[in-house]
Design a protein around this motif. Structure first.
Motif, short mmCIF file in Angstrom:
data_model
loop_
_atom_site.label_atom_id
_atom_site.label_comp_id
_atom_site.label_asym_id
_atom_site.label_seq_id
_atom_site.Cartn_x
_atom_site.Cartn_y
_atom_site.Cartn_z
N SER A 42 8.40 -10.03 -16.22
CA SER A 42 7.98 -8.94 -15.35
C SER A 42 9.17 -8.02 -15.09
O SER A 42 10.32 -8.41 -15.31
N ARG A 43 8.86 -6.81 -14.69
CA ARG A 43 9.91 -5.81 -14.41
C ARG A 43 9.71 -5.39 -12.96
O ARG A 43 8.56 -5.20 -12.53
N ALA A 72 9.24 -3.10 -9.71
CA ALA A 72 8.46 -1.86 -9.67
C ALA A 72 9.35 -0.67 -9.38
O ALA A 72 10.46 -0.79 -8.87
N ARG A 73 8.82 0.51 -9.73
CA ARG A 73 9.58 1.74 -9.52
C ARG A 73 8.62 2.74 -8.90
O ARG A 73 7.44 2.74 -9.19
N GLY A 74 9.12 3.56 -7.98
CA GLY A 74 8.26 4.55 -7.33
C GLY A 74 8.92 5.10 -6.09
O GLY A 74 10.14 5.10 -5.97
N GLU A 114 2.86 5.70 -12.95
CA GLU A 114 2.69 4.27 -12.74
C GLU A 114 1.81 3.97 -11.53
O GLU A 114 1.95 2.92 -10.90
N ARG A 174 -1.18 2.71 -9.17
CA ARG A 174 -1.97 1.51 -9.37
C ARG A 174 -3.36 1.66 -8.77
O ARG A 174 -3.56 2.40 -7.81
#
Lengths: 200, 240
Positions: free
Chosen positions: A168-169, A171-173, A194, A196
């Motif tokens: 997994s990476r 999250a970015r935002g 990205e 959701r």
């Protein structure tokens, strides 16, 4: 006039520090020898002690004085999740959040393809062995969201994916408490890409 | 596209590579549309609250402003120009490969607006379809053409006659294809694949395979002894 060789050697040695050129090195050497000899003594002892005592942890590759660091030996960490970070400073940041209870692997760097910094500079074989120890179920890639950090994450992913590891990476935002109006365009654009789903 | 005012120049640009400089600054290699490749000093760009931190990133279309006449200019402003989807995974590696190619082959202060536009299109294509060999091959061919090393893919260099699709050729990076000697050890390319490359026709899968080998051969000639880092480093992760 030639400087004493001991002084020259000290100036030369100080230049190995990042951002220290000949002038700064000279200033530091004069200061240590003229103004703060006890300080210089402490520095010399600390440096020589650290060089012999501090090593890389067998588990997470972070700095430690034992074979394994406290964090790796601690019984209340979840051994099934392994978080990969670039530097000890990144590890400390994640620890500060108290949001993560798994274990770590510190790369002590990142790939920088255009500077010729390749996989051989990172102890990636040790990371692979660590991730495939049979206990780890998920590897969280928490390298930076820079070009180099992304390249590193992809590379590690390619090493571990064929071996059946769940990856997994982070999250970015938008930052927590962030306001769209005051956020930079790149972050907002990526937050939209990205986005959701809230249904289902 | 670019404008000049009070000694300051503004124009569209991409960051090719950055290097930390002193405590808080950044040395930025950029590809500008109308002024070619430039080296810019971005003072204070690495401060934690710098407005350009995170913006001076490879593959992001920017509007830059800079001044100075020396080889190292000073960047005075950087703005987000437009949206380019982030490259990830294999597409990111392909992007880095393109950047290294340009850093190695493009001279500074040598404008190639056509190449700049082709680069922008290539990045879009990489983001859309991922690492596609054809996307890289088209860019490589374009880059060589812009540099004046354009490949001659249609005529036999010896006879000046059109290529025979059924024949096999060796390739001289400067002259073009030559009928391969029966027992030659040199890398050989099929006439059919060379013709297809010239026509930008990539329907046959073998064309892409042959094109990759051909471009490696030609680029090695122009790059000299030092191989590309991106190629050397990512041998384990196959580049298309």
């Amino acid at each position: 006039m030639r400087s004493p060789s001991g002084l020259e050697a000290l100036i030369d040695a100080l230049r190995c520090l990042p951002g220290v050129g000949p002038k700064s090195a000279q200033r530091m050497a004069f200061y240590l020898l003229q103004r703060d000899r006890p300080g210089a003594d402490r520095l010399a002892r600390a440096l020589s002690h650290a060089l012999t005592a501090v090593r890389h942890c067998n588990g997470c590759n972070n700095f430690t004085e034992q074979a394994s660091c406290e964090l790796c030996l601690s019984g209340d960490r979840d051994g099934t999740v392994l978080c990969v970070v670039e530097t000890p400073a990144d590890l400390l940041m994640i620890e500060q959040t108290h949001a993560y209870r798994g274990q770590y692997y510190v790369l002590m760097g990142r790939l920088s393809p255009l500077d010729g910094v390749g996989p051989e500079t990172l102890a990636l074989d040790r990371l692979v062995r660590r991730a495939l120890d049979g206990v780890v179920r998920e590897v969280v890639l928490a390298t930076n969201f820079t070009v180099e950090g992304e390249a590193t994450a992809h590379y590690i992913g390619e090493l571990l994916r064929p071996r059946g590891m769940k990856l997994s990476r982070i999250a970015r935002g938008l930052p927590v408490g962030g306001e769209l109006e005051y956020t930079d365009a790149g972050t907002v654009a990526q937050a939209l890409v990205e986005r959701r789903s809230l249904t289902g | 596209m670019s404008s000049e005012r009070g000694g300051k120049v503004r124009g569209p640009a991409y960051v090719l590579h950055t290097l930390p400089w002193r405590e808080t600054s950044l040395l930025v290699e950029v590809l500008t549309r109308d002024h070619g490749r430039l080296a810019l000093m971005a003072r204070g760009a690495r401060r934690p609250r710098s407005p350009v931190r995170g913006l001076l990133r490879a593959f992001q279309p920017l509007q830059l402003e800079w001044f100075g006449k020396a080889e190292l200019r000073t960047m005075s402003q950087a703005e987000w120009a437009t949206f380019q989807p982030l490259l990830d995974g294999q597409a990111l590696y392909c992007g880095l490969y393109l950047n290294e190619l340009m850093l190695r082959l493009l001279a500074r202060d040598d404008p190639h607006p056509g190449l700049y536009d082709a680069y922008a299109e290539t990045l879009m294509a990489l983001a859309a379809v991922g690492g596609e060999g054809v996307v890289l091959r088209r860019f490589e061919l374009r880059l060589l053409k812009e540099l004046g090393y354009g490949l001659q893919l249609t005529l036999d260099a010896d006879s000046a006659r059109p290529l025979d699709p059924a024949a096999w050729y060796t390739f001289d990076p400067e002259q073009g294809p030559r009928i391969a000697a029966a027992r030659s050890n040199a890398v050989q390319f099929s006439g059919r694949a060379l013709c297809a490359m010239a026509a930008d026709d990539w329907t046959e899968p073998t064309t892409a395979v042959q094109a990759k080998a051909l471009m490696r051969h030609v680029l090695a000639f122009h790059l000299g002894h030092q191989d590309l880092h991106t190629r050397k480093l990512f041998r384990e992760i196959t580049l298309p």
